[in-house]
Design an enzyme around this catalytic site. Structure first.
Site, PDB file in Angstrom:
ATOM      1  N   TYR A 199     -38.265  36.385  60.493  1.00 16.16           N
ATOM      2  CA  TYR A 199     -37.144  37.267  59.778  1.00 16.16           C
ATOM      3  C   TYR A 199     -36.766  38.722  59.795  1.00 16.16           C
ATOM      4  CZ  TYR A 199     -34.028  38.460  55.495  1.00 16.16           C
ATOM      5  OH  TYR A 199     -33.127  38.569  55.373  1.00 16.16           O
TER       6      TYR A 199
ATOM      7  N   ALA B  54     -26.493  56.944  62.515  1.00 19.22           N
ATOM      8  CA  ALA B  54     -25.556  57.363  63.868  1.00 19.22           C
ATOM      9  C   ALA B  54     -25.591  57.782  65.599  1.00 19.22           C
ATOM     10  CB  ALA B  54     -24.549  57.017  62.977  1.00 19.22           C
TER      11      ALA B  54
ATOM     12  N   HIS C 229     -30.147  37.979  57.289  1.00 18.78           N
ATOM     13  CA  HIS C 229     -28.788  38.124  56.837  1.00 18.78           C
ATOM     14  C   HIS C 229     -27.464  39.554  56.994  1.00 18.78           C
ATOM     15  CE1 HIS C 229     -31.574  35.153  54.684  1.00 18.78           C
ATOM     16  NE2 HIS C 229     -30.449  34.904  54.292  1.00 18.78           N
TER      17      HIS C 229
END
Length: 163
Positions: free
Chosen positions: A77, A85, A115
């Site tokens: 997971y 950034a 997720h």
């Protein structure tokens, strides 16, 4: 040789002495605050959690949890994968994800999933480039962030995908 300076991307493991770096990065990158279990899982995953450096500057990480499925098979997971950034688009996230995918192949782990917030198009498109597919939508997965819904992205790994 050549006009520009080459900047090296290097990966390092997460240990007790540098886990604070991961905590600081997560605070900057993600709208979620992670609890002690997250960091315990990241440390326990060994090589599946890495810090990324660009020219010796800490700029990103991948943190995974190893889960045992019914029948004993292990799946991975991806708890978080993020790059600051200004350093995106330089191949750092690709290097981190490929590192984990290679480990899955070497250890015969056949499933990896994560997720992602339903409005995070950049992340969804990034994972799709690596063969992940949206396999589920979970309503109200996140608390205190909008939208609260997430997609589950899954990649099934077969040994035929080895290079």
């Amino acid at each position: 040789m050549g006009g520009g300076r080459e900047f090296a991307i290097s990966l390092d493991g997460v240990r007790d002495k540098n886990v604070m770096q991961l905590k600081k990065l997560n605070t900057v990158l993600f709208p979620v605050r992670y609890n002690d279990k997250y960091y315990a899982d990241a440390l326990a995953s060994g090589d599946f959690t890495k810090l990324a450096y660009y020219s010796d500057i800490f700029v990103g990480s991948i943190a995974c949890r190893l889960e045992k499925k019914e029948g004993g098979a292990i799946r991975v997971y991806i708890m978080t994968l993020g790059v600051l950034a200004p350093y995106r688009g330089l191949g750092i996230g690709t290097r981190l994800l490929n590192h984990v995918l290679d480990l899955c192949l070497k250890q015969n782990i056949q499933e990896i999933y994560l997720h992602v917030q339903t409005n995070n198009d950049d992340a969804i498109n990034f994972y799709k480039k690596f063969g992940f597919e949206i396999t589920e939508t979970i309503k109200n997965y996140y608390t205190n962030i909008d939208p609260p819904d997430c997609f589950v992205l899954t990649k099934l790994i077969t040994t035929s995908q080895a290079n």
